[in-house]
Structure formats: C-alpha cells, structure tokens
Design a protein around this motif. Structure first.
Motif, PDB file in Angstrom:
ATOM      1  N   PHE A 175      41.287  45.991  28.315  1.00 37.35           N
ATOM      2  CA  PHE A 175      39.968  46.186  28.917  1.00 37.35           C
ATOM      3  C   PHE A 175      40.205  46.807  30.293  1.00 37.35           C
ATOM      4  O   PHE A 175      40.337  46.095  31.292  1.00 37.35           O
ATOM      5  N   GLY A 176      40.308  48.138  30.330  1.00 39.81           N
ATOM      6  CA  GLY A 176      40.657  48.790  31.583  1.00 39.81           C
ATOM      7  C   GLY A 176      42.060  48.384  31.987  1.00 39.81           C
ATOM      8  O   GLY A 176      43.021  48.549  31.244  1.00 39.81           O
ATOM      9  N   GLY A 177      42.177  47.811  33.202  1.00 43.93           N
ATOM     10  CA  GLY A 177      43.485  47.364  33.679  1.00 43.93           C
ATOM     11  C   GLY A 177      43.848  45.956  33.277  1.00 43.93           C
ATOM     12  O   GLY A 177      44.890  45.437  33.686  1.00 43.93           O
ATOM     13  N   LEU A 178      43.001  45.318  32.472  1.00 43.51           N
ATOM     14  CA  LEU A 178      43.296  43.970  31.978  1.00 43.51           C
ATOM     15  C   LEU A 178      43.879  44.081  30.584  1.00 43.51           C
ATOM     16  O   LEU A 178      43.217  44.566  29.665  1.00 43.51           O
ATOM     17  N   VAL A 179      45.119  43.645  30.415  1.00 46.34           N
ATOM     18  CA  VAL A 179      45.813  43.736  29.134  1.00 46.34           C
ATOM     19  C   VAL A 179      46.152  42.329  28.665  1.00 46.34           C
ATOM     20  O   VAL A 179      46.866  41.585  29.359  1.00 46.34           O
TER      21      VAL A 179
ATOM     22  N   TYR B  40      29.020  29.958  29.484  1.00 48.32           N
ATOM     23  CA  TYR B  40      29.658  31.210  29.886  1.00 48.32           C
ATOM     24  C   TYR B  40      29.770  32.150  28.692  1.00 48.32           C
ATOM     25  O   TYR B  40      29.635  31.742  27.544  1.00 48.32           O
ATOM     26  N   LYS B  41      30.051  33.435  28.989  1.00 46.02           N
ATOM     27  CA  LYS B  41      30.442  34.365  27.943  1.00 46.02           C
ATOM     28  C   LYS B  41      31.347  35.438  28.544  1.00 46.02           C
ATOM     29  O   LYS B  41      31.329  35.677  29.754  1.00 46.02           O
ATOM     30  N   PHE B  42      32.135  36.058  27.685  1.00 43.90           N
ATOM     31  CA  PHE B  42      33.040  37.117  28.100  1.00 43.90           C
ATOM     32  C   PHE B  42      32.417  38.457  27.760  1.00 43.90           C
ATOM     33  O   PHE B  42      32.079  38.717  26.604  1.00 43.90           O
ATOM     34  N   GLU B  43      32.226  39.312  28.783  1.00 41.44           N
ATOM     35  CA  GLU B  43      31.666  40.644  28.576  1.00 41.44           C
ATOM     36  C   GLU B  43      32.635  41.664  29.145  1.00 41.44           C
ATOM     37  O   GLU B  43      32.822  41.754  30.369  1.00 41.44           O
ATOM     38  N   ALA B  44      33.259  42.435  28.267  1.00 45.56           N
ATOM     39  CA  ALA B  44      34.285  43.381  28.697  1.00 45.56           C
ATOM     40  C   ALA B  44      33.728  44.467  29.601  1.00 45.56           C
ATOM     41  O   ALA B  44      34.443  45.033  30.420  1.00 45.56           O
ATOM     42  N   GLU B  45      32.442  44.786  29.481  1.00 44.30           N
ATOM     43  CA  GLU B  45      31.874  45.851  30.281  1.00 44.30           C
ATOM     44  C   GLU B  45      31.492  45.373  31.675  1.00 44.30           C
ATOM     45  O   GLU B  45      31.191  46.184  32.553  1.00 44.30           O
ATOM     46  N   ASN B  46      31.525  44.072  31.891  1.00 42.64           N
ATOM     47  CA  ASN B  46      30.998  43.513  33.135  1.00 42.64           C
ATOM     48  C   ASN B  46      32.110  43.410  34.180  1.00 42.64           C
ATOM     49  O   ASN B  46      32.612  42.343  34.467  1.00 42.64           O
ATOM     50  N   THR B  47      32.518  44.546  34.742  1.00 42.24           N
ATOM     51  CA  THR B  47      33.545  44.551  35.781  1.00 42.24           C
ATOM     52  C   THR B  47      33.259  45.662  36.770  1.00 42.24           C
ATOM     53  O   THR B  47      32.570  46.638  36.461  1.00 42.24           O
ATOM     54  N   GLN B  48      33.786  45.506  37.963  1.00 39.37           N
ATOM     55  CA  GLN B  48      33.586  46.518  38.981  1.00 39.37           C
ATOM     56  C   GLN B  48      34.602  47.652  38.804  1.00 39.37           C
ATOM     57  O   GLN B  48      35.757  47.401  38.452  1.00 39.37           O
ATOM     58  N   PRO B  49      34.223  48.907  39.022  1.00 37.36           N
ATOM     59  CA  PRO B  49      35.155  50.017  38.877  1.00 37.36           C
ATOM     60  C   PRO B  49      36.234  49.970  39.945  1.00 37.36           C
ATOM     61  O   PRO B  49      36.049  49.380  40.987  1.00 37.36           O
TER      62      PRO B  49
ATOM     63  N   ARG C 235      40.030  33.397  39.119  1.00 39.79           N
ATOM     64  CA  ARG C 235      40.981  33.715  40.183  1.00 39.79           C
ATOM     65  C   ARG C 235      42.192  34.458  39.611  1.00 39.79           C
ATOM     66  O   ARG C 235      42.695  35.403  40.222  1.00 39.79           O
ATOM     67  N   SER C 236      42.655  34.045  38.436  1.00 39.26           N
ATOM     68  CA  SER C 236      43.800  34.694  37.803  1.00 39.26           C
ATOM     69  C   SER C 236      43.478  36.131  37.401  1.00 39.26           C
ATOM     70  O   SER C 236      44.344  37.012  37.457  1.00 39.26           O
ATOM     71  N   LEU C 237      42.228  36.388  36.987  1.00 38.80           N
ATOM     72  CA  LEU C 237      41.849  37.721  36.518  1.00 38.80           C
ATOM     73  C   LEU C 237      41.583  38.700  37.656  1.00 38.80           C
ATOM     74  O   LEU C 237      41.469  39.907  37.416  1.00 38.80           O
ATOM     75  N   GLY C 238      41.457  38.212  38.871  1.00 33.19           N
ATOM     76  CA  GLY C 238      41.305  39.093  40.029  1.00 33.19           C
ATOM     77  C   GLY C 238      40.118  40.028  39.906  1.00 33.19           C
ATOM     78  O   GLY C 238      38.974  39.582  39.770  1.00 33.19           O
ATOM     79  N   PRO C 239      40.354  41.347  39.935  1.00 33.18           N
ATOM     80  CA  PRO C 239      39.240  42.305  39.913  1.00 33.18           C
ATOM     81  C   PRO C 239      38.441  42.287  38.612  1.00 33.18           C
ATOM     82  O   PRO C 239      37.373  42.895  38.547  1.00 33.18           O
ATOM     83  N   TYR C 240      38.937  41.573  37.606  1.00 31.25           N
ATOM     84  CA  TYR C 240      38.236  41.511  36.322  1.00 31.25           C
ATOM     85  C   TYR C 240      37.543  40.156  36.114  1.00 31.25           C
ATOM     86  O   TYR C 240      37.141  39.823  35.007  1.00 31.25           O
ATOM     87  N   ARG C 241      37.414  39.421  37.218  1.00 32.62           N
ATOM     88  CA  ARG C 241      36.809  38.084  37.136  1.00 32.62           C
ATOM     89  C   ARG C 241      35.379  38.128  36.629  1.00 32.62           C
ATOM     90  O   ARG C 241      34.904  37.188  35.989  1.00 32.62           O
ATOM     91  N   ASP C 242      34.674  39.237  36.905  1.00 38.11           N
ATOM     92  CA  ASP C 242      33.262  39.312  36.524  1.00 38.11           C
ATOM     93  C   ASP C 242      33.063  39.498  35.028  1.00 38.11           C
ATOM     94  O   ASP C 242      31.918  39.475  34.546  1.00 38.11           O
TER      95      ASP C 242
END
Length: 229
Positions: free
Chosen positions: A133-137, A220-229, A203-210
């Motif tokens: 998911f972008g930079g999250l692998v 909660y839910k996980f949304e792969a599109e919900n992250t800051q560029p 906290r572990s996911l850093g920029p992909y926390r959102d």
C-alpha cells in the motif's frame, strides 16, 4: 494440567487467585516479588504468569522485561492503576493482557484459559502473500512489515491485529468482534485493550497510521486509500 505462576506481594490477592485457579483445574505456584517471579519463571517453566505491577523492589515491569529475555510464556499483568501509560508499556514489553484491580477472579481465569490455549495452537500462516500500500509493505507469510523501506518491529499481537484488519480491509470492525477474533475472548471484557493496541499499531505504521480509521462509538476499519501523500 496447566501451571500458573501468581505473582503479587499481597497474600490476599494470591490466595483468591489460587483458590479460583485450583477450582478451574490449574496447578498454581506463587511468588511474592519480582525477583522470585523471575527465578520461578525460569525454574518452573509455567504455562502462564499472572504478574502484579506494583511490588516492592523489582516491580512487575522490570520482572516482565527480565522474563522476556529468556521466555515467551504468556503474561497477564495486574494493576490497581488504569493509566494508559501502564497499559502501553506492558503491551510493549510483550504482555498478553492487562487486568485492572479490582477484578473478577472467574473472568481472570477465563482469560488465562483462552490465552494458554491460543499460545499452544500451531500458528496458521495467512494465505495472502505480500501486500503493498504505497510505502507500506506487509509480508503476511514472512510476518514482516516495512514502512518506506525500513522494517518495523512489532509485538506479536500488533502483527496479529494488523493482519486481521488488512484481511478485512474496508469492513467496519467492532471492538467486540476484534476481541473475539484476535484475542479469542467470547465473553465480555474491557475493550480498552483493543484501543491500546490500535494506538501502538498506528505509531508503528508512522505516515500510514491514518489507514486505521476510528469509527466513533463502534470500532475501527482498515482503509488503504486513507493516507497522506
């Protein structure tokens, strides 16, 4: 017969837990402080440790840290304090659950039974492979997570929680459902454990926390599109 080590400087607490544990069919050993807990964890190799935080000398946090250096025995931490800091520190040290005093001995032992049984199950490797998911692998079979090329170390429960949410991305997940399917609790427990682990995971996911979205008053839910560029 499962063997539990009960660690608390209060004889009354040890006696109550021991009585209910023995009625539930557990073998029970006791320790009165952190030093004795470390020694007995090494010599007795119990199936689970119930460990109080506030003890004279070596407290529960220090004892847990020392035990984790040589054992992955499941640990339930007890505390009369309900501060979020204590929960997060305990989970970061690798405890399996956190129970506030006063507590129901029956519920405590039910949680202990679930944790022991799940710790003895052979882990099932997820069918999915590596998800990006972008930079999250997320390498599910390899049980690794990389954020922008850097591997992130997580607690075992963080991995389980993340993999569960990713497999159910886009699905609204209640706290009760998460507790049932990730922790294995089919009875009512304090779902703040879920909130504490979500905070650690973000906290572990850093920029992909959102990517982990809070659903107010639900879960909660996980949304792969919900992250800051």
């Amino acid at each position: 017969m499962y063997h539990i080590l009960v660690v608390d400087d209060e004889a009354r607490i040890r006696a109550v837990v021991k009585e209910y544990a023995q009625m539930a069919g557990f073998e029970v050993s006791e320790a009165v402080d952190g030093n004795e807990a470390i020694a007995k964890a090494r010599s007795l190799n119990p199936d689970l440790i119930i460990l109080d935080i506030m003890m004279p000398g070596v407290d529960g946090f220090a004892a847990c840290r020392a035990i984790r250096a040589f054992s992955r025995v499941p640990i339930i931490m007890l505390s009369a304090r309900g501060e979020e800091y204590d929960k997060l520190l305990g989970f970061e040290l690798g405890i399996d659950d956190y129970v506030e005093k006063p507590f129901s001995p029956k519920v405590l032992l039910a949680r202990a039974q679930v944790i022991i049984q799940r710790s003895r199950e052979q882990p099932v490797q997820p069918a999915e492979g590596t998800l990006t998911f972008g930079g999250l692998v997320i390498d599910m079979p390899g049980r690794t997570v990389c954020v922008d090329g850097e591997r992130v170390e997580m607690t075992p429960k963080e991995y389980e929680l993340l993999f569960y949410m990713v497999r159910n991305q886009g699905v609204a997940l209640s706290r009760e459902r998460i507790m049932r399917e990730v922790w294995g609790y089919t009875f009512a427990v304090d779902d703040r454990t879920v909130d504490a682990h979500i905070k650690m995971l973000r906290r572990s996911l850093g920029p992909y926390r959102d990517m982990i979205v809070t659903l107010r008053a639900m879960g909660y839910k996980f949304e792969a599109e919900n992250t800051q560029p």
